[in-house]
Design a protein around this motif. Structure first.
Motif, PDB file in Angstrom:
ATOM      1  N   GLY A 239       0.826  -1.217   0.000  1.00  0.00           N
ATOM      2  CA  GLY A 239       0.000   0.000   0.000  1.00  0.00           C
ATOM      3  C   GLY A 239       0.855   1.259   0.000  1.00  0.00           C
ATOM      4  N   PRO A 240       0.217   2.426  -0.127  1.00  0.00           N
ATOM      5  CA  PRO A 240       0.967   3.693  -0.199  1.00  0.00           C
ATOM      6  C   PRO A 240       1.785   3.977   1.065  1.00  0.00           C
ATOM      7  N   LEU A 241       1.211   3.621   2.224  1.00  0.00           N
ATOM      8  CA  LEU A 241       1.948   3.856   3.465  1.00  0.00           C
ATOM      9  C   LEU A 241       3.156   2.913   3.559  1.00  0.00           C
ATOM     10  N   GLY A 242       2.963   1.680   3.122  1.00  0.00           N
ATOM     11  CA  GLY A 242       4.061   0.706   3.113  1.00  0.00           C
ATOM     12  C   GLY A 242       5.198   1.181   2.221  1.00  0.00           C
ATOM     13  N   LYS A 243       4.821   1.777   1.096  1.00  0.00           N
ATOM     14  CA  LYS A 243       5.830   2.285   0.152  1.00  0.00           C
ATOM     15  C   LYS A 243       6.642   3.410   0.815  1.00  0.00           C
ATOM     16  N   TYR A 244       5.922   4.266   1.507  1.00  0.00           N
ATOM     17  CA  TYR A 244       6.585   5.379   2.208  1.00  0.00           C
ATOM     18  C   TYR A 244       7.542   4.849   3.276  1.00  0.00           C
ATOM     19  N   VAL A 245       7.055   3.920   4.090  1.00  0.00           N
ATOM     20  CA  VAL A 245       7.843   3.366   5.189  1.00  0.00           C
ATOM     21  C   VAL A 245       9.094   2.656   4.647  1.00  0.00           C
ATOM     22  N   ALA A 246       8.908   1.941   3.523  1.00  0.00           N
ATOM     23  CA  ALA A 246      10.034   1.203   2.931  1.00  0.00           C
ATOM     24  C   ALA A 246      11.138   2.153   2.454  1.00  0.00           C
ATOM     25  N   GLY A 247      10.780   3.401   2.173  1.00  0.00           N
ATOM     26  CA  GLY A 247      11.756   4.375   1.661  1.00  0.00           C
ATOM     27  C   GLY A 247      12.490   5.128   2.772  1.00  0.00           C
ATOM     28  N   LEU A 248      12.145   4.889   4.033  1.00  0.00           N
ATOM     29  CA  LEU A 248      12.801   5.628   5.122  1.00  0.00           C
ATOM     30  C   LEU A 248      14.205   5.070   5.385  1.00  0.00           C
ATOM     31  N   ASP A 249      15.129   5.950   5.810  1.00  0.00           N
ATOM     32  CA  ASP A 249      16.460   5.427   6.165  1.00  0.00           C
ATOM     33  C   ASP A 249      16.333   4.648   7.482  1.00  0.00           C
ATOM     34  N   ALA A 251      17.437   4.724  10.524  1.00  0.00           N
ATOM     35  CA  ALA A 251      17.176   5.397  11.806  1.00  0.00           C
ATOM     36  C   ALA A 251      15.731   5.889  11.864  1.00  0.00           C
ATOM     37  N   ARG A 252      15.276   6.529  10.775  1.00  0.00           N
ATOM     38  CA  ARG A 252      13.899   7.029  10.718  1.00  0.00           C
ATOM     39  C   ARG A 252      12.900   5.874  10.752  1.00  0.00           C
ATOM     40  N   ARG A 253      13.308   4.793  10.102  1.00  0.00           N
ATOM     41  CA  ARG A 253      12.427   3.623  10.055  1.00  0.00           C
ATOM     42  C   ARG A 253      12.213   3.037  11.464  1.00  0.00           C
ATOM     43  N   ALA A 254      13.310   2.939  12.227  1.00  0.00           N
ATOM     44  CA  ALA A 254      13.208   2.396  13.585  1.00  0.00           C
ATOM     45  C   ALA A 254      12.311   3.300  14.435  1.00  0.00           C
ATOM     46  N   GLN A 255      12.454   4.607  14.221  1.00  0.00           N
ATOM     47  CA  GLN A 255      11.626   5.591  14.940  1.00  0.00           C
ATOM     48  C   GLN A 255      10.138   5.405  14.586  1.00  0.00           C
ATOM     49  N   ALA A 256       9.901   5.204  13.286  1.00  0.00           N
ATOM     50  CA  ALA A 256       8.515   5.028  12.816  1.00  0.00           C
ATOM     51  C   ALA A 256       7.907   3.759  13.415  1.00  0.00           C
ATOM     52  N   ASP A 257       8.651   2.654  13.355  1.00  0.00           N
ATOM     53  CA  ASP A 257       8.141   1.382  13.902  1.00  0.00           C
ATOM     54  C   ASP A 257       7.788   1.539  15.381  1.00  0.00           C
ATOM     55  N   GLU A 258       8.680   2.189  16.101  1.00  0.00           N
ATOM     56  CA  GLU A 258       8.493   2.343  17.548  1.00  0.00           C
ATOM     57  C   GLU A 258       7.271   3.227  17.856  1.00  0.00           C
ATOM     58  N   ALA A 259       7.145   4.317  17.097  1.00  0.00           N
ATOM     59  CA  ALA A 259       6.033   5.243  17.356  1.00  0.00           C
ATOM     60  C   ALA A 259       4.685   4.589  17.041  1.00  0.00           C
TER      61      ALA A 259
END
Ligand SMILES: C[S@@+](CC[C@H](N)C(=O)[O-])C[C@H]1O[C@@H](n2cnc3c(N)ncnc32)[C@H](O)[C@@H]1O
Length: 290
Positions: A239-249, A251-259
């Motif tokens: 999905g669109p959100l998955g695409k966005y999340v997959a593009g995070l570096d 450090a940002r990705r770990a932050q996103a998962d945690e939040a």
């Protein structure tokens, strides 16, 4: 004549009808990922949607934007239909739905909602479940659904209310939007896809010449076993959100998962959570003598 006979040879063979203008904003990754992200919920929504759209024994029904077949396969369970024709823009989904099909009354082919490769007045009902918000010219799709339904037959569609009716999904978007400008921009697109504003589908149905038009809300609950069950399809890039999340570096990705995990858990141990999900649904009758 069956729908397979009525289809052109390009369509019967899985290719698109000549001159067909494609129009979709839907991104397909994997059929299995779609199932976990949305197919399991659209299957649940199919029952209330059929109740609203109506269905009777012996009818010929068109499922527009069938995806992996949530509505397609629910239709013959709900009534002794004589035929279900299902079309979808995505060859990945068409292939998956064809693979699942065991019912000779069901035909699944590739096709565009804005140029349905089927004759006028062929069906008693045309239905589109969670499709019109992915069609940039959704009014054209409604006009096409009207064209292929006989006078007195019914056109019906449902789309999620992303802005106000999907707290479970909004929670992901809002959490990420709090961290990043790009996520804020995408959240706005997500919340205001075509046909999602109250009354928008109703107005489109009326403009396209349907009569007795009614809009309502359909409610299901999305039930998750735990955070992994909720986040996995997005984390895998669906999905669109998955695409966005997959593009995070990283450090940002770990932050996103945690939040997002913190939002899901809401201060309690990880485990089952249940979120309401509301869809706008609209139906109208094709005018003329039946
Ligand atoms: C959210 S899925 C819904 C699938 C299925 N109806 C369900 O409820 O699970 C949206 C579907 O609309 C299809 N779609 C989007 N634009 C389309 C178009 N112009 N013509 C046909 N199908 C389209 C996509 O390929 C996708 O399968």
């Amino acid at each position: 004549m069956t729908t397979a006979d009525a289809l052109g040879p390009e369509v019967r063979n899985g290719a698109l009808a000549k001159g067909c203008v494609m129009s979709s904003s839907f991104n397909v990754r994997k059929a299995a990922g779609y199932e976990q992200l949305m197919g399991r919920w659209s299957r649940k929504l199919a029952g209330p949607f059929i109740d609203f759209a109506g269905l009777a024994n012996g009818e010929r029904v068109l499922d527009v934007g069938c995806g992996t077949g949530s509505l397609t396969f629910a239709l013959p369970q709900a009534a002794e239909v004589s035929e279900v024709a299902a079309i979808d823009y995505s060859p990945v989904f068409v292939e998956e739905a064809q693979r699942r099909n065991r019912d000779p009354r069901i035909t699944i082919t590739q096709g565009d909602a804005c140029a349905i490769p089927l004759p006028d007045g062929r069906f008693d009902r045309a239905m589109a479940l969670l499709v019109l918000h992915f069609v940039p010219e959704a009014d054209k799709a409604v006009a096409e659904m009207r064209r292929v339904v006989r006078p007195g037959g019914v056109v019906a569609a449902a789309v999620w209310d992303h802005l106000g009716g999907m707290p479970g999904m909004r929670m992901m978007w809002d959490t990420l939007a709090a961290q990043d400008e790009e996520a804020r921009r995408m959240r706005s697109l997500y919340c205001f896809q075509p046909m999602m504003r109250p009354g928008e589908m109703r107005q489109t149905f009326i403009t396209q010449g349907l009569s007795n038009v009614e809009e309502t809300e359909l409610l299901i609950r999305m039930e998750y076993e735990n955070f992994a069950d909720y986040w996995e399809p997005i984390a895998a890039g669906e999905g669109p959100l998955g695409k966005y999340v997959a593009g995070l570096d990283p450090a940002r990705r770990a932050q996103a998962d945690e939040a997002v995990r913190a939002a899901y858990e809401a201060g309690q141990p990880d485990g089952p959570r249940s979120f309401a999900a509301v869809a706008w649904a609209c139906r109208g009758v094709v005018p003329g003598p039946s």
